[in-house]
Design a protein around this motif. Structure first.
Motif, PDB file in Angstrom:
ATOM      1  N   THR A 200       0.844  -1.186   0.000  1.00  0.00           N
ATOM      2  CA  THR A 200       0.000   0.000   0.000  1.00  0.00           C
ATOM      3  C   THR A 200       0.883   1.241   0.000  1.00  0.00           C
ATOM      4  OG1 THR A 200      -1.881   1.077   1.097  1.00  0.00           O
ATOM      5  CG2 THR A 200      -0.189   0.111   2.522  1.00  0.00           C
ATOM      6  N   GLY A 201       0.351   2.335  -0.548  1.00  0.00           N
ATOM      7  CA  GLY A 201       1.124   3.569  -0.591  1.00  0.00           C
ATOM      8  C   GLY A 201       2.154   3.572  -1.705  1.00  0.00           C
ATOM      9  N   ALA A 202       3.086   4.513  -1.618  1.00  0.00           N
ATOM     10  CA  ALA A 202       4.121   4.666  -2.641  1.00  0.00           C
ATOM     11  C   ALA A 202       5.445   5.007  -1.966  1.00  0.00           C
ATOM     12  CB  ALA A 202       3.735   5.767  -3.626  1.00  0.00           C
ATOM     13  N   PRO A 203       6.565   4.561  -2.536  1.00  0.00           N
ATOM     14  CA  PRO A 203       7.873   4.858  -1.929  1.00  0.00           C
ATOM     15  C   PRO A 203       8.200   6.349  -2.014  1.00  0.00           C
ATOM     16  CG  PRO A 203       8.032   3.104  -3.591  1.00  0.00           C
ATOM     17  CD  PRO A 203       6.693   3.739  -3.749  1.00  0.00           C
ATOM     18  N   VAL A 204       8.919   6.844  -1.031  1.00  0.00           N
ATOM     19  CA  VAL A 204       9.394   8.224  -1.079  1.00  0.00           C
ATOM     20  C   VAL A 204      10.604   8.300  -1.992  1.00  0.00           C
ATOM     21  CG1 VAL A 204       8.549   8.676   1.250  1.00  0.00           C
ATOM     22  CG2 VAL A 204      10.925   7.985   0.915  1.00  0.00           C
ATOM     23  N   LYS A 205      10.931   9.494  -2.453  1.00  0.00           N
ATOM     24  CA  LYS A 205      12.052   9.678  -3.370  1.00  0.00           C
ATOM     25  C   LYS A 205      13.353   9.249  -2.702  1.00  0.00           C
ATOM     26  CE  LYS A 205      13.616  13.828  -4.671  1.00  0.00           C
ATOM     27  NZ  LYS A 205      13.721  15.127  -5.385  1.00  0.00           N
ATOM     28  N   GLY A 206      14.127   8.453  -3.410  1.00  0.00           N
ATOM     29  CA  GLY A 206      15.397   7.961  -2.876  1.00  0.00           C
ATOM     30  C   GLY A 206      15.327   6.544  -2.351  1.00  0.00           C
ATOM     31  N   VAL A 207      14.116   6.033  -2.134  1.00  0.00           N
ATOM     32  CA  VAL A 207      13.941   4.638  -1.703  1.00  0.00           C
ATOM     33  C   VAL A 207      13.819   3.762  -2.944  1.00  0.00           C
ATOM     34  CG1 VAL A 207      12.305   3.031  -0.645  1.00  0.00           C
ATOM     35  CG2 VAL A 207      12.968   5.110   0.553  1.00  0.00           C
ATOM     36  N   GLY A 208      14.550   2.639  -2.938  1.00  0.00           N
ATOM     37  CA  GLY A 208      14.539   1.738  -4.078  1.00  0.00           C
ATOM     38  C   GLY A 208      14.029   0.364  -3.728  1.00  0.00           C
ATOM     39  N   PRO A 209      14.005  -0.539  -4.698  1.00  0.00           N
ATOM     40  CA  PRO A 209      13.438  -1.876  -4.474  1.00  0.00           C
ATOM     41  C   PRO A 209      14.193  -2.693  -3.433  1.00  0.00           C
ATOM     42  CG  PRO A 209      14.558  -1.748  -6.602  1.00  0.00           C
ATOM     43  CD  PRO A 209      14.443  -0.350  -6.095  1.00  0.00           C
ATOM     44  N   GLN A 210      15.511  -2.518  -3.350  1.00  0.00           N
ATOM     45  CA  GLN A 210      16.267  -3.280  -2.353  1.00  0.00           C
ATOM     46  C   GLN A 210      15.883  -2.869  -0.942  1.00  0.00           C
ATOM     47  OE1 GLN A 210      17.862  -5.944  -2.808  1.00  0.00           O
ATOM     48  NE2 GLN A 210      19.972  -5.973  -2.126  1.00  0.00           N
ATOM     49  N   ARG A 305      12.288   3.207   4.547  1.00  0.00           N
ATOM     50  CA  ARG A 305      13.420   4.121   4.434  1.00  0.00           C
ATOM     51  C   ARG A 305      14.644   3.339   3.966  1.00  0.00           C
ATOM     52  NH1 ARG A 305       9.795   6.828   4.327  1.00  0.00           N
ATOM     53  NH2 ARG A 305       9.255   8.702   5.530  1.00  0.00           N
ATOM     54  N   PRO A 306      15.658   4.014   3.442  1.00  0.00           N
ATOM     55  CA  PRO A 306      16.849   3.300   2.965  1.00  0.00           C
ATOM     56  C   PRO A 306      17.387   2.331   4.009  1.00  0.00           C
ATOM     57  CG  PRO A 306      16.950   5.575   2.260  1.00  0.00           C
ATOM     58  CD  PRO A 306      15.754   5.469   3.173  1.00  0.00           C
ATOM     59  N   MET A 307      17.636   1.106   3.558  1.00  0.00           N
ATOM     60  CA  MET A 307      18.018   0.008   4.439  1.00  0.00           C
ATOM     61  C   MET A 307      19.453  -0.438   4.157  1.00  0.00           C
ATOM     62  SD  MET A 307      15.162  -0.729   6.193  1.00  0.00           S
ATOM     63  CE  MET A 307      15.415  -2.407   6.801  1.00  0.00           C
ATOM     64  N   ILE A 308      20.026  -1.133   5.127  1.00  0.00           N
ATOM     65  CA  ILE A 308      21.313  -1.795   4.957  1.00  0.00           C
ATOM     66  C   ILE A 308      21.251  -3.129   5.689  1.00  0.00           C
ATOM     67  CG2 ILE A 308      22.289  -0.477   6.913  1.00  0.00           C
ATOM     68  CD1 ILE A 308      25.046  -0.777   5.500  1.00  0.00           C
ATOM     69  N   ASP A 474      20.540  -0.596  -1.470  1.00  0.00           N
ATOM     70  CA  ASP A 474      19.985  -0.247  -2.766  1.00  0.00           C
ATOM     71  C   ASP A 474      20.989   0.587  -3.554  1.00  0.00           C
ATOM     72  OD1 ASP A 474      17.253  -0.179  -4.332  1.00  0.00           O
ATOM     73  OD2 ASP A 474      18.140   1.822  -4.518  1.00  0.00           O
ATOM     74  N   ALA A 475      20.908   0.471  -4.888  1.00  0.00           N
ATOM     75  CA  ALA A 475      21.830   1.205  -5.767  1.00  0.00           C
ATOM     76  C   ALA A 475      21.815   2.706  -5.478  1.00  0.00           C
ATOM     77  CB  ALA A 475      21.444   0.952  -7.223  1.00  0.00           C
ATOM     78  N   ARG A 476      20.673   3.242  -5.094  1.00  0.00           N
ATOM     79  CA  ARG A 476      20.567   4.678  -4.866  1.00  0.00           C
ATOM     80  C   ARG A 476      21.405   5.111  -3.666  1.00  0.00           C
ATOM     81  NH1 ARG A 476      17.001   2.000  -6.968  1.00  0.00           N
ATOM     82  NH2 ARG A 476      15.630   2.699  -8.661  1.00  0.00           N
ATOM     83  N   SER A 477      21.333   4.352  -2.588  1.00  0.00           N
ATOM     84  CA  SER A 477      22.129   4.714  -1.407  1.00  0.00           C
ATOM     85  C   SER A 477      23.601   4.369  -1.594  1.00  0.00           C
ATOM     86  CB  SER A 477      21.560   4.035  -0.158  1.00  0.00           C
ATOM     87  OG  SER A 477      20.299   4.597   0.168  1.00  0.00           O
ATOM     88  N   ILE A 478      23.894   3.364  -2.424  1.00  0.00           N
ATOM     89  CA  ILE A 478      25.294   3.096  -2.766  1.00  0.00           C
ATOM     90  C   ILE A 478      25.853   4.286  -3.532  1.00  0.00           C
ATOM     91  CG2 ILE A 478      26.823   1.646  -4.156  1.00  0.00           C
ATOM     92  CD1 ILE A 478      24.985  -0.723  -3.463  1.00  0.00           C
ATOM     93  N   ALA A 479      25.075   4.818  -4.484  1.00  0.00           N
ATOM     94  CA  ALA A 479      25.521   5.991  -5.233  1.00  0.00           C
ATOM     95  C   ALA A 479      25.664   7.206  -4.317  1.00  0.00           C
ATOM     96  CB  ALA A 479      24.539   6.284  -6.364  1.00  0.00           C
ATOM     97  N   ALA A 480      24.740   7.362  -3.371  1.00  0.00           N
ATOM     98  CA  ALA A 480      24.850   8.483  -2.425  1.00  0.00           C
ATOM     99  C   ALA A 480      26.109   8.357  -1.582  1.00  0.00           C
ATOM    100  CB  ALA A 480      23.608   8.525  -1.536  1.00  0.00           C
ATOM    101  N   ASP A 493      18.955  11.420   1.871  1.00  0.00           N
ATOM    102  CA  ASP A 493      19.645  12.585   2.443  1.00  0.00           C
ATOM    103  C   ASP A 493      20.056  13.590   1.371  1.00  0.00           C
ATOM    104  OD1 ASP A 493      19.403  11.431   4.906  1.00  0.00           O
ATOM    105  OD2 ASP A 493      21.488  10.772   5.071  1.00  0.00           O
ATOM    106  N   LEU A 494      19.962  13.191   0.103  1.00  0.00           N
ATOM    107  CA  LEU A 494      20.383  14.057  -0.989  1.00  0.00           C
ATOM    108  C   LEU A 494      19.163  14.546  -1.770  1.00  0.00           C
ATOM    109  CD1 LEU A 494      23.413  12.008  -2.409  1.00  0.00           C
ATOM    110  CD2 LEU A 494      23.391  13.686  -0.557  1.00  0.00           C
ATOM    111  N   ASP A 495      19.259  15.772  -2.266  1.00  0.00           N
ATOM    112  CA  ASP A 495      18.197  16.332  -3.097  1.00  0.00           C
ATOM    113  C   ASP A 495      18.594  16.130  -4.550  1.00  0.00           C
ATOM    114  OD1 ASP A 495      15.990  17.610  -4.026  1.00  0.00           O
ATOM    115  OD2 ASP A 495      16.724  19.641  -3.625  1.00  0.00           O
ATOM    116  N   VAL A 496      17.973  15.156  -5.181  1.00  0.00           N
ATOM    117  CA  VAL A 496      18.357  14.759  -6.532  1.00  0.00           C
ATOM    118  C   VAL A 496      17.151  14.863  -7.456  1.00  0.00           C
ATOM    119  CG1 VAL A 496      19.213  12.870  -7.970  1.00  0.00           C
ATOM    120  CG2 VAL A 496      20.108  13.178  -5.651  1.00  0.00           C
ATOM    121  N   GLU A 497      17.392  15.359  -8.646  1.00  0.00           N
ATOM    122  CA  GLU A 497      16.355  15.380  -9.665  1.00  0.00           C
ATOM    123  C   GLU A 497      16.549  14.151 -10.551  1.00  0.00           C
ATOM    124  OE1 GLU A 497      12.913  16.800 -10.620  1.00  0.00           O
ATOM    125  OE2 GLU A 497      14.190  17.987  -9.285  1.00  0.00           O
TER     126      GLU A 497
END
Length: 761
Positions: A200-210, A305-308, A474-480, A493-497
């Motif tokens: 239910t709902g939708a992921p926030v920006k920066g959260v990925g499938p992992q 939220r971004p996980m590890i 997730d790839a997004r937090s690895i890139a961050a 934590d980053l403002d990305v377009e």
């Protein structure tokens, strides 16, 4: 974030959950003109319908499944085809795709990896299959692009065979199960439980499938909530996820120990098939008006939220915010957990990665069937655009999951954006996921968008005093983190377009390079055999009596298949049963191979018509003790072999070699409190090994003890569930083992000694 129901639940029209409580009947009656029975409501799940269409038994409680397609990679297909050939294979009876994404690096071991590839190509020609050359695609990406179909079932010899997001129920099993399909036999299981996963709902920006996947794994793994069940993804949140996002969650369901997965489908999945030129494969899938699920998982995507996932398991997961806020305590806990598995064999430290109160990591990897997707890599490029990963220890490698994905990344500029930062783009390869690529330095710490982070999964060798570790992100937090030059950072934590570019699939790459027989076999083709490709050794039928020596005892809460037979450095030997067997339990119990061989000498003597006591003198008092109650025991009716005890063996890979390596060293049984996965237990059975169970806390024997099993063949034949056994001391001390449920075919396989013997004409 993730809620587990304590019992089952009804789902009405795919949108409303009604818990299975005393009030359920009244609630349903108020919403429906006719309330179905629980049994009828079970039939309204997506999974039930697909299983019914593929079941050949006529009995939905005892399934006999015929799959639509098969797929294997180059550390499994040689053994599978060799087994099938020994059993009379003349043609692949269904589409069988042989990919080459594990032994892709032909850098060590001489010619043996490329010999395996040429074996695969010639077999695809001879038997009518499909051959995907090295570096073209990882196994599961090719399957998504070219094999999946709505309502279909695919069986693969890799544990991450999961295409549920595309409406395909796929299962990863050991090679013998694929052999059964190649020989026109069936995959036999009892009807599995079906657990709903309501998004239910939708992921926030920066959260990925992992991030979503790790949150689910953390919630369900330890309690076994979905063990050997089918996970069915439904709910309003599904439509808020792209196809790539759904695929990224789906592939990680393997780490929950579920049997398979399936998702509702919609226009997003229709578009996926259209993009890949296969619109005819789309099928709309939804649960019925009142579907009953044996359990229910509710995931609020907006709260993820971004996980590890910290070493050494995907379930050892935290939010990155939680980890950064409690660094010292959580890292100390991880070190303590590691000592349970690693013991005092080597020094392992994570707290030395803390720099100025922040966690510094040595390496980032985005790769394989989980991380190497188009959207993951595009998002990573957006985060890193115009930045630098720095010139210190931290490195970043990116492996697109297929050449079509790679080409589109080049065309839309994402590849250039990444390379400019100092990141390295590599070809499609599964190596970082199983320890054959980008091995960190000793005590290095790697963050990876891949599937597993078991001990030594990154390629280090504990037996040589080396240890490194992997955390899943997730790839997004690895890139961050890369943008922060190696200091752990959540993508939120980053403002990305984010560009969110549209994917364009170009199948010409495959048309130019992939061999597709179109199902036409050419029996005149000669199979390419290299010197490392060996036949399976002969295996004896189960004798009347059995003497087993316990040669290893493992008390870890869970034992992975990687610990039973290491991944990584052993991959080049997976076409050589005896050569590979030398690595059995090498990371967990280096003495195992020598001890097993010493016992095996007695069985070899029996098979040669000689006295086992002369080969293994310590057996003399064992036979003397046995003769006090069973005087007719002799070499004509008795087998001698080894066994191991492990609390819960078999988590992880589907690789059959975790069992077959024990068998070729004379193993005849495992004893466990439970088996981590159905596929490992099936592998034991298919290699003629008895999958014994013993109650937790009850261990009447110790490492080095001999066990005696009277009339074991008769017990298996007569479907006994409890097996009389003795520990051989000065006399015989009786105890009980259990065999658990087995099909008639499985019992016959054990009686004949292995699946090859069972199928041999």
């Amino acid at each position: 974030m993730v809620e587990l129901y304590s019992g089952g639940a009804y789902v009405l029209n795919g949108t409303e959950i009604v818990p299975d409580t005393e009030e359920a009947s009244a609630v349903l009656a108020g919403k429906m003109a006719e309330v179905p029975s629980k049994e009828e409501a079970r039939k309204q799940t997506i999974a039930y319908g697909i299983l019914k269409e593929h079941n050949t038994s006529g009995d939905m409680e005892k399934l006999q499944i015929r799959f639509d397609k098969l797929t294997s990679h180059d550390i499994t297909f040689v053994g599978i085809i060799q087994t099938a050939r020994a059993s009379g294979l003349t043609k692949f009876p269904m589409p069988y795709v042989l990919t080459n994404c594990h032994n892709s690096l032909c850098a060590v071991g001489g010619t043996i990896n490329e010999d395996d590839h040429m074996f695969g190509l010639t077999c695809a020609k001879k038997y009518g299959g499909v051959y995907v050359p090295p570096h073209q695609a990882v196994i599961h990406q090719y399957a998504r692009e070219m094999l999946a179909g709505g309502g279909k079932m695919i069986l693969g010899s890799d544990s991450h065979t999961r295409y549920g997001a595309l409406g395909t129920m796929a299962m990863g099993e050991g090679g013998p199960e694929l052999v059964n399909q190649l020989l026109n036999q069936t995959y036999d299981i009892s009807m599995p439980g079906i657990v709903g996963v309501y998004l239910t709902g939708a992921p926030v920006k920066g959260v990925g499938p992992q991030d979503v996947a790790l949150a689910i794994i953390k919630a369900v793994f330890d309690c076994g909530y979905v063990n050997n069940k089918v996970m069915e993804f439904i709910g309003d949140g599904v439509s808020n996820l792209s196809a790539d996002f759904r695929i990224g969650i789906d592939v990680m369901t393997t780490e929950t120990t579920c049997l398979s997965s399936i998702w509702k489908t919609d226009e997003t999945i229709r578009e996926f098939y259209e993009i890949h030129g296969r619109s005819n494969e789309y099928k709309e899938l939804n649960p019925g008006s009142a579907a009953y699920y044996d359990g229910m998982i509710v995931v609020d995507l907006g709260r993820i939220r971004p996980m590890i996932a910290m070493p050494f398991h995907p379930s050892n997961a935290y939010t990155i915010e939680e980890l950064n806020g409690n660094l010292n305590d959580i890292l100390a806990d991880c070190e303590a957990r590691a000592r349970v598995s690693l013991g005092d064999k080597t020094e392992f430290s994570l707290r030395n990665k803390i720099r100025d109160g922040k966690l510094y990591v040595d390496q980032g990897i985005i790769a394989g069937c989980a991380g190497g997707g188009f959207e993951n890599i595009c998002a990573a490029a957006d985060i890193l655009n115009g930045k630098s990963i720095g010139s210190d220890e931290f490195t970043l490698s990116v492996y697109p999951a297929s050449m079509p994905v790679y080409m589109e990344l080049v065309k839309n500029g994402s590849a250039a954006m990444l390379m400019q930062t100092g990141a390295v783009l590599k070809t499609a390869f599964c190596g970082p996921c199983f320890g054959a690529g980008d091995t960190p330095s000793n005590n290095g710490f790697s963050i990876r968008h891949s599937t597993r982070n078991f001990p030594n999964r990154e390629g280090s060798k504990l037996q040589n005093g080396q240890i490194a570790s992997v955390a899943l992100m997730d790839a997004r937090s690895i890139a961050a983190t890369a943008a922060n030059k190696g200091y752990l950072t959540a993508a939120t934590d980053l403002d990305v377009e984010y560009r969110n570019p549209k994917y364009v699939f170009d199948r010409q790459i495959y048309e130019n390079r992939v061999f597709d027989s179109k199902g036409v076999a050419d029996p005149n083709v000669e199979i390419h055999f290299g010197p490392n490709i060996k036949d399976w050794p002969a295996m004896s039928a189960l004798p009347r009596y059995m003497i087993l020596k316990v040669v290893s005892e493992i008390h870890d809460p869970v034992t992975t298949t990687d610990e039973l037979i290491p991944s990584g450095e052993t991959s080049s030997y997976r076409s050589n049963p005896l050569g590979l067997a030398e690595f059995t339990l090498s990371r967990k119990d280096p003495q195992y191979v020598g001890k097993a061989k010493a016992v095996q000498a007695a069985q070899k003597a029996i098979e040669a018509g000689n006295c086992p006591v002369e080969a293994v003198p310590e057996l003399k008092p064992v036979f003397q003790a046995v003769h006090t109650l069973y005087p007719d025991v002799d070499r004509s009716n008795t087998g001698v072999g080894s066994t191991i005890f492990a609390v819960k063996p078999g988590d992880g890979s589907a690789r059959e070699q975790a069992a077959s390596c024990q068998k070729v060293l004379g193993g005849w049984a495992n004893i466990a409190n439970s088996y981590a996965t159905k596929r490992y237990r099936s592998n034991l059975i298919n290699w003629g090994m008895l999958p014994f169970l013993i109650d937790e806390g009850e261990l009447p024997f110790a490492n080095g003890d001999y066990l005696f099993l009277p009339d074991i063949a008769e017990a298996v034949k007569n479907k006994a569930t409890e097996i009389k056994a003795y520990v051989v001391k000065e006399g015989l001390e009786e105890f009980t083992l259990r065999l658990g449920e087995m099909t008639d075919d499985e019992r016959e396989i054990i009686l004949k000694g292995c699946l090859i013997n069972y199928n041999r004409v």
